[in-house]
Motif scaffolding. Structure first.
Motif, short mmCIF file in Angstrom:
data_model
loop_
_atom_site.label_atom_id
_atom_site.label_comp_id
_atom_site.label_asym_id
_atom_site.label_seq_id
_atom_site.Cartn_x
_atom_site.Cartn_y
_atom_site.Cartn_z
N GLN A 65 -8.85 2.96 -4.38
CA GLN A 65 -7.61 2.16 -4.29
C GLN A 65 -7.82 0.65 -4.42
OE1 GLN A 65 -4.34 2.73 -4.18
NE2 GLN A 65 -4.65 4.94 -4.46
N GLU A 66 -8.97 0.17 -3.94
CA GLU A 66 -9.17 -1.29 -3.93
C GLU A 66 -9.19 -1.89 -5.34
OE1 GLU A 66 -11.43 0.90 -2.92
OE2 GLU A 66 -13.47 0.34 -3.51
N TYR A 67 -9.39 -1.04 -6.35
CA TYR A 67 -9.41 -1.59 -7.72
C TYR A 67 -8.01 -1.78 -8.29
CZ TYR A 67 -14.40 -0.97 -7.69
OH TYR A 67 -15.73 -1.08 -7.36
N TYR A 125 -19.02 -1.11 -14.16
CA TYR A 125 -18.16 -2.30 -14.09
C TYR A 125 -18.67 -3.26 -13.03
CZ TYR A 125 -14.02 -5.12 -13.05
OH TYR A 125 -13.17 -6.16 -12.82
N LYS A 126 -19.02 -2.72 -11.87
CA LYS A 126 -19.50 -3.58 -10.78
C LYS A 126 -20.79 -4.29 -11.17
CE LYS A 126 -19.35 -0.71 -7.22
NZ LYS A 126 -19.58 -0.26 -5.83
N PHE A 146 -1.40 -8.84 -14.91
CA PHE A 146 -0.24 -9.68 -14.56
C PHE A 146 -0.47 -11.13 -14.97
CE2 PHE A 146 1.89 -12.53 -11.60
CZ PHE A 146 3.20 -12.08 -11.68
N GLU A 153 -13.77 -1.14 -20.24
CA GLU A 153 -12.92 -1.86 -19.28
C GLU A 153 -11.45 -1.58 -19.54
OE1 GLU A 153 -14.25 -5.98 -19.22
OE2 GLU A 153 -16.28 -5.28 -18.76
N SER A 154 -11.10 -1.37 -20.81
CA SER A 154 -9.71 -1.01 -21.12
C SER A 154 -9.36 0.36 -20.52
CB SER A 154 -9.49 -0.95 -22.63
OG SER A 154 -9.72 -2.21 -23.19
N THR A 156 -4.35 -4.81 -11.54
CA THR A 156 -2.95 -5.22 -11.61
C THR A 156 -2.87 -6.74 -11.80
OG1 THR A 156 -2.47 -3.48 -10.01
CG2 THR A 156 -0.71 -5.05 -10.45
N TYR A 157 -3.68 -7.41 -11.02
CA TYR A 157 -3.71 -8.88 -11.11
C TYR A 157 -4.13 -9.34 -12.49
CZ TYR A 157 -5.19 -13.68 -10.42
OH TYR A 157 -5.35 -15.03 -10.55
N PHE A 158 -5.21 -8.75 -13.02
CA PHE A 158 -5.71 -9.18 -14.33
C PHE A 158 -4.65 -9.05 -15.42
CE2 PHE A 158 -10.13 -7.78 -12.73
CZ PHE A 158 -10.33 -9.02 -12.16
N PRO A 166 -5.24 -3.42 -6.98
CA PRO A 166 -4.79 -4.83 -7.03
C PRO A 166 -5.58 -5.69 -8.01
CG PRO A 166 -5.72 -4.27 -4.87
CD PRO A 166 -5.59 -3.01 -5.62
N MET A 167 -6.87 -5.41 -8.15
CA MET A 167 -7.67 -6.19 -9.09
C MET A 167 -7.15 -6.09 -10.51
SD MET A 167 -11.65 -5.72 -7.98
CE MET A 167 -12.47 -6.78 -9.15
N ARG A 206 -8.80 -0.25 -16.93
CA ARG A 206 -7.53 -0.98 -16.77
C ARG A 206 -6.34 0.00 -16.84
NH1 ARG A 206 -6.21 -6.83 -18.54
NH2 ARG A 206 -8.45 -7.10 -18.35
#
Lengths: 135, 169
Positions: free
Chosen positions: A40-42, A13-14, A51, A23-24, A47-49, A44-45, A27
């Motif tokens: 963990q840092e992924y 992905y990176k 949202f 990617e699904s 979640t944002y996408f 918020p990413m 997700r």
């Protein structure tokens, strides 16, 4: 989904090489309940996408009113340019009149000056004549 | 083409147009105007719609170009961008606060990316378009798209890691 597998997908992905299906999977994993601590840092990413994708265009699509508005604008611009043209013609005429008057004035002054020079010459000549006679 | 048919054609992607416009123009009002403008331009060229093999991709390209023009004129006139807050709808309060944090942080991180990376990240990670479609929309080679996408993802991810490590939020 196995953690080792997720880690592999994260690296892909990176690098921008995952497919939509992969990617699904990511997700689903990162918006799910249990996410490994070192990833963990992924959260918020992803979640944002998900949202932000819920945002929608709620206004009614306008297809006709816009047209009328455009026509109005066209009419307005025509009117504005007409006004501009008329005022500029007016000013040009005014300026031209002034220029003509100036020119005429200059001509007249020049003529008068010439006349006065000639008169002076005559005056001097007569004065000389008189002084000669007296001597 | 009748008005109702046209509305059916644009329905699947008008939200995507709006979201891309909002990504670039930031303010909701500007994005709404942009969406309206793009749809109206499509409507004016409705006779040609059947000629395009992918009207959705065409609409996205139009949106991108329109927003670029808007940004250019905005830079020229020095207008400031207005930030709008995001509202969660039917999520419970606690979850909503968590959401809002994540949303705001990631949102501002993406906002700092270069325009092209913003667009590509939006098209791929939010709208989930296939690579060929994105290449078509931004008229770039697949490799360039992947590189831009990878850079965008890494930038956001690294910033988030930093924030977590320092406990800053």
């Amino acid at each position: 989904m196995e953690l080792a597998n997720i880690e592999k997908l994260v690296i892909k992905y990176k690098n921008g090489t995952t497919s939509i299906e992969e990617e699904s999977i990511l997700r689903n994993y990162f918006t799910g309940e249990s996410v490994a601590a070192h990833l963990q840092e992924y959260v918020p990413m992803f979640t944002y996408f998900t949202f932000i994708k819920k945002e929608s265009f709620n206004k009614k699509v306008q297809l006709k009113i816009e047209k009328a508005r455009n026509k109005n604008r066209k009419f307005l611009s025509v009117a504005a340019s007409l006004v501009l043209l008329l005022t500029s013609v007016f000013f040009i005429k005014k300026e031209n009149d002034r220029y003509q008057a100036k020119k005429q004035f200059a001509q007249v002054t020049k003529g008068l000056k010439l006349l006065s020079i000639q008169l002076k010459k005559g005056e001097i000549a007569i004065a000389n004549l008189y002084s000669n006679k007296n001597n | 083409m009748k008005e109702s048919d046209f509305l059916k054609v644009i329905k699947p992607f008008k939200d995507k147009v709006f979201r891309l416009a909002k990504r670039l123009l930031v303010s909701r009002e500007e994005a709404e105007d942009a969406t309206q403008e793009v749809i109206f331009k499509l409507w004016k060229n409705k006779e040609k719609i059947s000629d395009y093999k992918n009207i959705e991709a065409f609409a996205m390209t139009m949106t991108k170009n329109y927003c670029y023009d808007r940004l250019k004129s905005k830079q020229a006139s020095n207008l400031t961008l207005v930030h709008t807050n995001y509202k969660g709808k039917e999520t419970p309060l606690e979850k909503r606060i968590e959401y809002k944090d994540a949303v705001n942080i990631v949102h501002s991180l993406i906002e700092q990316l270069p325009e092209m990376q913003k667009i590509i990240l939006q098209l791929r990670d939010v709208e989930q378009y296939e690579f060929e479609e994105i290449c078509d929309m931004v008229s770039m080679k697949p490799i360039a798209v992947r590189v831009a996408l990878s850079r965008a993802r890494k930038t956001v991810r690294n910033a988030l890691t930093k924030q977590q490590n320092y406990g800053v939020s």
